[in-house]
Design an enzyme around this catalytic site. Structure first.
Site, PDB file in Angstrom:
ATOM      1  N   HIS A 102      -8.398  41.336   4.914  1.00  0.00           N
ATOM      2  CA  HIS A 102      -7.397  42.018   5.223  1.00  0.00           C
ATOM      3  C   HIS A 102      -6.995  40.380   6.067  1.00  0.00           C
ATOM      4  CE1 HIS A 102     -10.460  42.179   8.285  1.00  0.00           C
ATOM      5  NE2 HIS A 102     -10.248  41.944   9.029  1.00  0.00           N
ATOM      6  N   HIS A 104      -4.444  38.364   8.978  1.00  0.00           N
ATOM      7  CA  HIS A 104      -4.007  38.098  10.792  1.00  0.00           C
ATOM      8  C   HIS A 104      -3.076  37.284  10.478  1.00  0.00           C
ATOM      9  CE1 HIS A 104      -7.852  40.393  12.064  1.00  0.00           C
ATOM     10  NE2 HIS A 104      -8.153  39.459  11.500  1.00  0.00           N
TER      11      HIS A 104
END
Ligand SMILES: [Zn+2]
Length: 143
Positions: A102, A104
């Site tokens: 992932h 950010h």
């Protein structure tokens, strides 16, 4: 589609866990981080379960590359932030807490007191040249 039944991001992708989704396509989903570092903190997550950035096939990593500026423009417009940080923690030593790759996007504001320890060093004689050669060989071997 590869999913991991114990993975919180796979559960968000499959809508078992609710999230504030702001964008989605066939490869990625983008939603508000549930515990934001600043208002509008976004996460971009692959629909398929990959643990690390270095595992991504080129079609998915290309999609990440095309969605990052799109998400960044939306973030600036919506939050009024003056900038943002893009962060991917690769591996436990780098602080990866969820074992599903992932990215950010963290909105930044003047005086927000966010930051990180950045202790810049320097190279001993010959070390930079040695690393450059090793990187060039590694890039050649993996491309
Ligand atoms: Zn997952």
């Amino acid at each position: 589609m590869t999913r991991n039944s114990d993975c919180v991001f796979c559960k968000i992708v499959s809508v078992e866990i609710p999230a504030s989704v702001v964008y989605e396509d066939e490869s990625l989903i983008c939603f508000l981080d549930h515990n934001p570092l600043s208002p509008g903190h976004l996460l971009i997550v692959t629909r398929e379960h990959y643990v690390k950035l270095t595992e991504l096939p080129s079609d998915v990593s290309s999609k990440v590359g095309s969605v990052l500026p799109l998400a960044g423009r939306a973030l600036l417009e919506v939050t009024g932030a003056k900038g943002f940080n893009v962060l991917c923690n690769e591996g436990a030593v780098a602080g990866q807490l969820v074992q599903h790759v992932h990215f950010h996007l963290i909105p930044r504001f003047e005086g927000d007191k966010l930051g990180y320890r950045w202790v810049a060093g320097s190279y001993e004689e010959g070390k930079a040249a040695q690393l450059t050669d090793a990187f060039q060989q590694a890039f050649t071997a993996s491309s």
